[in-house]
Design an enzyme around this catalytic site. Structure first.
Site, PDB file in Angstrom:
ATOM      1  CB  ALA A  66      49.995  30.993  36.095  1.00 16.15           C
ATOM      2  N   GLY A 105      44.377  33.387  35.355  1.00 15.08           N
ATOM      3  CA  GLY A 105      44.297  34.060  36.643  1.00 15.08           C
ATOM      4  C   GLY A 105      44.248  35.568  36.523  1.00 15.08           C
ATOM      5  CD  GLU A 108      40.450  32.302  38.086  1.00 11.50           C
ATOM      6  OE1 GLU A 108      39.574  31.657  38.683  1.00 11.50           O
ATOM      7  OE2 GLU A 108      41.648  31.951  38.028  1.00 11.50           O
ATOM      8  CD  GLU A 128      42.227  29.583  34.150  1.00  9.70           C
ATOM      9  OE1 GLU A 128      42.417  30.522  34.943  1.00  9.70           O
ATOM     10  OE2 GLU A 128      41.399  29.644  33.203  1.00  9.70           O
TER      11      GLU A 128
END
Length: 694
Positions: A66, A105, A108, A128
């Protein structure tokens, strides 16, 4: 003015399109990157001449995670699940070329691709939970489809970061190649569409899955994200893939607004702010390849081990050769447990110890770059050491003291080069504890301070810069914390009730159990040193002094606030209760009961109040530095964010009211700080406050 380059660009290699993210320095998932990826997928979907796509972050990168600059801002479209869906939904195979950190992320996004090829330096992990949340863009649903539920649970709950070799063995990487972009382009020629969402979760061993879940929940330490991660991962087999995404997203959104996630985000930003120190801009660190440690006791040995672990050469100096060799043996012993557990190999230990030179020869210090004094906490002892260092250590070398309370300026002025002197306050055990309090003296040179911060980074410590005062940031506040815990006991709370309230709040140990573990004589010596200057209007509790005078110094003597058996097991000691009762009677105190909440509020508020005084005086640069010190050095629960953050969350008017009550109980030294009064009345917060003349 030239426009900033687009964070996402497209180029062609024949029928293969390369989508490259170029958003320095680590390609975070900013709004611009997310938008660029969605737009690129739409463009490629409409282009029939494209047969496959390679997603690259450029040399040395992929997507680190992020964008921290957006973390505390309201979410903005496109959301990350939309980005991953666009990649996975493309009607052409997408291959991720990974050449660097691919975390949170970023992973992901990679899991939304049809294949992943990494370089040997690739790092992959769903991290996370370190921020009190869970993956929110399909990570908990796609990962189990590769590794299974039993393996996915610890990977997510422990926020593990895998090196390329391990990620390949688990199937997270389809291949490892020195040039992942070139390998991905070759792979694209025959690649097939194989989205993870279309794969079933492999059948696993039910007992192994339960064991993984039990272990994760046992290690959760009150963090809600762990329980939620276990729940949504285990539910990956239930219903459709879309059902799993919906469960994950709902949990992610709820956790993002939790108090625990806010506290962890606060600490995340605090760590990045701590190294920003006014007055050292542009100052280059001095070299510190060779370091000497003066004193080979428990602290000195721990410091030496931390330096050796970081690849530095260490000279360990003691008063004579026997003491020096005993110190080397002590350092060697610190590797017994990690060697037994497999965290280090025998060869690694041998290599580190080969860089250790135990000696009683002070002339050997003439060539070292940095000296850390780790002798007994006594001004006369330290004065003698620094006078000797001034004569034998080369000009330009850094002279550091590990003092935890003493006046650093007085120590520096014993030398002819006070500008070379800095405080490096390690916390026991020094080879394990994260905090390093870096004390800036009145004359400490900017490049010396930069050197101290560079050393902290090199040895993996969290530095917090403090000004010079008795106890600096941490021990000054801790002394107030302990004093008010003693007031609570004298007023009616049992030591075990105070400890239980603190442990319920999230501390691993209560303050009286910690005192017994450290040794009551340490604080006793400090109180005696301060006796001559103590304000007569400050309330003074004699109970800990009486324990020391009775020879009850804690675990090492078998009794202190508690009793201890030969194995070190703690139990209540009726002699402690009798002593406390006698003191109450002598002082005419009618004991009253305290609830756990009252104990917690009182102690957190007095810590925050003393922290506010440090901010006023410039001892601490910012409130978040105080929080970092207490979370990393004093056991303050991370999920509460530190005493200053906790006070802000409580509301400063309520904190002020509690501190006023504490002042009434404690007398001089416990008065509300002017900063707390001003912020409580104006609706401000410690987090937003900055000293204007810093």
């Amino acid at each position: 003015m030239n426009a900033a380059p687009a964070p996402v660009t497209l180029r062609r290699h024949g029928s293969v399109a390369v989508v490259e993210i170029a958003y320095a320095p680590v390609n975070p998932l900013s709004k611009g990157v997310r938008t660029g990826l969605v737009e690129a997928m739409a463009t490629l979907k409409a282009d029939p001449t494209v047969t496959a796509v390679v997603l690259s972050g450029g040399p040395g990168r992929f997507i680190a995670g992020a964008d921290i600059r957006e973390m505390n801002a309201p979410p903005d479209e496109p959301f990350l699940p939309d980005v991953v869906a666009a990649i996975e939904g493309l009607d052409k195979p997408v291959i991720a070329a990974i050449d660097g950190a691919t975390l949170g992320g970023g992973l992901e996004v990679a899991l939304g691709c049809d294949a992943r090829i990494g370089s040997p330096k690739a790092l992959l992990g769903l991290t996370e939970t370190r921020l009190g949340i869970i993956p929110g863009a399909g990570g908990t649903q796609r990962l189990p489809r590769i590794v299974g539920i039993a393996a996915a649970i610890p990977l997510v709950c422990e926020a593990r970061i895998l090196k390329a070799k391990e990620a390949h063995a688990l199937g997270l990487l389809d291949a490892v190649a020195d040039d992942p972009l070139a390998a991905a382009l070759d792979f694209a020629a025959t690649a097939q569409k194989r989205p993870l969402s279309a794969l079933p979760v492999p059948e696993g061993d039910a007992a192994a899955e339960q064991a993984a879940a039990d272990a994760a929940l046992k290690g959760a330490k009150g963090q809600p994200a762990i329980g939620e991660a276990v729940r949504v991962i285990r539910a990956a087999r239930e219903g459709t893939f879309a059902d799993g995404l919906a469960r994950e997203r709902a949990a992610f959104l709820a956790l993002r607004e939790s108090s625990e996630a806010k506290a962890l985000r606060h600490l995340f930003f605090a760590e990045r702010e701590a190294g920003k120190v006014p007055g050292i801009e542009g100052a280059a660190a001095r070299p510190f390849a060779s370091v000497a440690v003066i004193g080979a006791g428990t602290m000195g040995a721990g410091i030496a081990s931390a330096l050796l672990d970081a690849g530095l050469n260490v000279t360990l100096v003691e008063r004579d050769e026997d003491a020096a060799q005993a110190g080397a043996t002590r350092v060697r012993g610190l590797y017994d447990r990690p060697l037994k557990s497999g965290r280090v190999s025998a060869a690694q230990v041998d290599e580190r110890l080969a860089r250790l030179v135990p000696t009683a020869d002070w002339d050997s210090l003439s060539a070292v770059d940095l000296v850390i004094e780790a002798a007994f906490e006594d001004m006369d002892v330290k004065a003698d050491i620094f006078r000797r260092l001034d004569t034998v250590v080369r000009p330009g070398a850094v002279l550091a003291s590990n003092t935890s309370y003493l006046d650093l300026d007085a120590i520096a002025d014993l030398t002819s080069r006070p500008e070379d002197v800095v405080g490096l306050h390690f916390f026991a055990p020094a080879n394990l504890m994260k905090l390093l309090e870096v004390v800036r003296g009145a004359k400490t040179a900017p490049d010396v301070l930069a050197t101290a911060l560079g050393l902290a980074k090199k040895i993996g410590k969290q530095p917090v810069v403090a000004g010079n005062c008795d106890g600096f940031i941490g021990n000054r506040i801790y002394a107030v914390y302990r004093r008010h815990a003693e007031y609570l006991v004298e007023d009616g709370a049992a030591p075990e009730e105070v400890d239980a309230a603190l442990e319920s709040y999230g501390f691993a140990m209560g303050i009286f159990a910690v005192s017994d573990m450290s040794g009551l004589d340490i604080a006793f010596a400090m109180r005696k040193r301060r006796a001559a200057t103590r304000d007569p209007n400050e309330r003074y509790v004699t109970i800990p002094d009486l324990l020391c005078e009775a020879g009850r110094l804690g675990r090492k003597t078998g009794s202190g606030w508690y009793a201890y058996d030969t194995a070190g097991k703690k139990s209540l000691d009726p002699r402690t209760a009798d002593l406390i009762a006698a003191v109450r009677t002598e002082r005419g105190i009618a004991p009253r009961a305290f609830t756990p909440g009252e104990i917690q509020r009182r102690l957190v508020c007095v810590m925050a109040n003393e922290g506010a005084k440090e901010l006023e005086e410039g001892i601490a640069l910012r409130a978040s530095d105080i929080d970092l010190a207490f979370v990393n050095g004093y056991g303050f629960p991370r999920l509460k964010g530190g005493p200053m953050f906790a006070a802000d969350q409580m509301g400063l008017p309520a904190v002020l009211a509690e501190v006023e009550a504490a002042h009434a109980a404690g007398g001089a030294g416990s008065a509300p700080s002017q900063l707390l009064i001003d912020l409580a009345r104006s609706g401000g917060s410690f987090a937003a406050w900055r000293k204007t003349n810093a």
